[in-house]
Design a protein around this motif. Structure first.
Motif, PDB file in Angstrom:
ATOM      1  N   GLU A   1       0.832  -1.187   0.000  1.00 49.85           N
ATOM      2  CA  GLU A   1       0.000   0.000   0.000  1.00 49.85           C
ATOM      3  C   GLU A   1       0.880   1.256   0.000  1.00 49.85           C
ATOM      4  O   GLU A   1       1.969   1.251   0.571  1.00 49.85           O
ATOM      5  CB  GLU A   1      -0.900   0.015   1.245  1.00 49.85           C
ATOM      6  CG  GLU A   1      -1.952  -1.076   1.243  1.00 49.85           C
ATOM      7  CD  GLU A   1      -2.949  -0.911   0.101  1.00 49.85           C
ATOM      8  OE1 GLU A   1      -3.437   0.213  -0.108  1.00 49.85           O
ATOM      9  OE2 GLU A   1      -3.227  -1.905  -0.584  1.00 49.85           O
ATOM     10  N   PRO A   2       0.393   2.330  -0.612  1.00 46.32           N
ATOM     11  CA  PRO A   2       1.179   3.566  -0.637  1.00 46.32           C
ATOM     12  C   PRO A   2       1.191   4.250   0.726  1.00 46.32           C
ATOM     13  O   PRO A   2       0.257   4.123   1.511  1.00 46.32           O
ATOM     14  CB  PRO A   2       0.446   4.421  -1.672  1.00 46.32           C
ATOM     15  CG  PRO A   2      -0.961   3.926  -1.645  1.00 46.32           C
ATOM     16  CD  PRO A   2      -0.869   2.457  -1.347  1.00 46.32           C
ATOM     17  N   CYS A   3       2.279   4.956   0.979  1.00 47.11           N
ATOM     18  CA  CYS A   3       2.419   5.767   2.177  1.00 47.11           C
ATOM     19  C   CYS A   3       2.634   7.207   1.717  1.00 47.11           C
ATOM     20  O   CYS A   3       3.554   7.495   0.951  1.00 47.11           O
ATOM     21  CB  CYS A   3       3.604   5.287   3.005  1.00 47.11           C
ATOM     22  SG  CYS A   3       3.938   6.319   4.435  1.00 47.11           S
ATOM     23  N   LEU A   4       1.764   8.107   2.148  1.00 44.87           N
ATOM     24  CA  LEU A   4       1.823   9.500   1.723  1.00 44.87           C
ATOM     25  C   LEU A   4       2.229  10.375   2.902  1.00 44.87           C
ATOM     26  O   LEU A   4       1.716  10.215   4.004  1.00 44.87           O
ATOM     27  CB  LEU A   4       0.446   9.926   1.203  1.00 44.87           C
ATOM     28  CG  LEU A   4       0.309  11.326   0.629  1.00 44.87           C
ATOM     29  CD1 LEU A   4      -0.646  11.310  -0.545  1.00 44.87           C
ATOM     30  CD2 LEU A   4      -0.163  12.304   1.685  1.00 44.87           C
ATOM     31  N   GLN A   5       3.165  11.294   2.656  1.00 42.44           N
ATOM     32  CA  GLN A   5       3.567  12.281   3.652  1.00 42.44           C
ATOM     33  C   GLN A   5       3.432  13.662   3.023  1.00 42.44           C
ATOM     34  O   GLN A   5       3.860  13.876   1.886  1.00 42.44           O
ATOM     35  CB  GLN A   5       4.996  12.052   4.109  1.00 42.44           C
ATOM     36  CG  GLN A   5       5.173  10.771   4.889  1.00 42.44           C
ATOM     37  CD  GLN A   5       6.601  10.593   5.359  1.00 42.44           C
ATOM     38  OE1 GLN A   5       7.542  10.850   4.630  1.00 42.44           O
ATOM     39  NE2 GLN A   5       6.755  10.142   6.588  1.00 42.44           N
ATOM     40  N   HIS A   6       2.852  14.589   3.786  1.00 41.06           N
ATOM     41  CA  HIS A   6       2.604  15.942   3.299  1.00 41.06           C
ATOM     42  C   HIS A   6       3.415  16.925   4.135  1.00 41.06           C
ATOM     43  O   HIS A   6       3.200  17.057   5.329  1.00 41.06           O
ATOM     44  CB  HIS A   6       1.100  16.244   3.410  1.00 41.06           C
ATOM     45  CG  HIS A   6       0.703  17.584   2.885  1.00 41.06           C
ATOM     46  ND1 HIS A   6      -0.540  18.091   3.092  1.00 41.06           N
ATOM     47  CD2 HIS A   6       1.362  18.506   2.156  1.00 41.06           C
ATOM     48  CE1 HIS A   6      -0.638  19.277   2.522  1.00 41.06           C
ATOM     49  NE2 HIS A   6       0.520  19.545   1.951  1.00 41.06           N
ATOM     50  N   LEU A   7       4.358  17.600   3.482  1.00 42.94           N
ATOM     51  CA  LEU A   7       5.165  18.621   4.137  1.00 42.94           C
ATOM     52  C   LEU A   7       4.659  19.980   3.675  1.00 42.94           C
ATOM     53  O   LEU A   7       4.798  20.345   2.504  1.00 42.94           O
ATOM     54  CB  LEU A   7       6.646  18.444   3.771  1.00 42.94           C
ATOM     55  CG  LEU A   7       7.603  19.519   4.283  1.00 42.94           C
ATOM     56  CD1 LEU A   7       7.598  19.545   5.813  1.00 42.94           C
ATOM     57  CD2 LEU A   7       9.002  19.279   3.740  1.00 42.94           C
ATOM     58  N   ARG A   8       4.033  20.703   4.574  1.00 42.80           N
ATOM     59  CA  ARG A   8       3.484  22.032   4.257  1.00 42.80           C
ATOM     60  C   ARG A   8       4.593  23.076   4.371  1.00 42.80           C
ATOM     61  O   ARG A   8       5.390  23.035   5.288  1.00 42.80           O
ATOM     62  CB  ARG A   8       2.354  22.378   5.214  1.00 42.80           C
ATOM     63  CG  ARG A   8       1.179  21.460   5.098  1.00 42.80           C
ATOM     64  CD  ARG A   8       0.162  21.733   6.197  1.00 42.80           C
ATOM     65  NE  ARG A   8      -0.869  20.742   6.196  1.00 42.80           N
ATOM     66  CZ  ARG A   8      -2.027  20.857   5.523  1.00 42.80           C
ATOM     67  NH1 ARG A   8      -2.244  21.931   4.820  1.00 42.80           N
ATOM     68  NH2 ARG A   8      -2.908  19.910   5.571  1.00 42.80           N
ATOM     69  N   GLY A   9       4.597  23.998   3.412  1.00 43.53           N
ATOM     70  CA  GLY A   9       5.567  25.083   3.455  1.00 43.53           C
ATOM     71  C   GLY A   9       6.999  24.610   3.338  1.00 43.53           C
ATOM     72  O   GLY A   9       7.851  24.968   4.137  1.00 43.53           O
ATOM     73  N   ALA A  10       7.259  23.797   2.336  1.00 42.80           N
ATOM     74  CA  ALA A  10       8.602  23.207   2.127  1.00 42.80           C
ATOM     75  C   ALA A  10       9.678  24.279   1.986  1.00 42.80           C
ATOM     76  O   ALA A  10       9.455  25.339   1.524  1.00 42.80           O
ATOM     77  CB  ALA A  10       8.589  22.331   0.885  1.00 42.80           C
TER      78      ALA A  10
END
Length: 124
Positions: free
Chosen positions: A115-124
């Motif tokens: 299964e995919p693993c998603l990570q969201h980094l805001r304001g890179a």
């Protein structure tokens, strides 16, 4: 040559799937996706969305495993500068005046048999 084209096609397909997943995730977070894969002479924006009064430009990096490093390692200061310039071009081309712009990074790790693993980094 045909083998290389097949590998590139698989990589492109996995990248598109990662962008599809990222868009569904963003919409689930309440953002409205305005553009995908928008290009100009300065570069490409994978996803352009809006969150309230803020324009959010998302770079999506998808990897199938650690062989090429973590997805977020592919985005350096030079890439971030190019994304900001391209975001300004997007604003101008869509007739949008000054806007509060945020650049985010979405990393998708999607192993071939998992299964995919998603990570969201805001304001890179």
């Amino acid at each position: 040559m045909a083998q290389r084209a097949l590998v590139e096609t698989r990589q492109q397909e996995k990248g598109r799937q990662g962008e599809d997943l990222a868009c569904r995730y963003l919409e689930g977070q309440g953002l409205v996706v305005l553009s995908r894969n928008w290009t100009c002479r300065d570069g490409e924006l994978d996803v352009v969305a809006v969150e309230g009064d803020r324009l959010v430009v998302c770079e999506v990096k998808t990897r199938s495993g650690p062989a090429w490093g973590r997805p977020d390692e592919a985005v350096d200061q030079r890439k971030l500068s190019r994304l900001r310039r391209t975001a300004l071009r997007w604003l101008a081309s869509h007739g949008v005046g000054w806007s509060n712009v945020r650049v985010d990074l979405i990393s998708v790790t999607w192993p071939p048999s998992g299964e995919p693993c998603l990570q969201h980094l805001r304001g890179a």
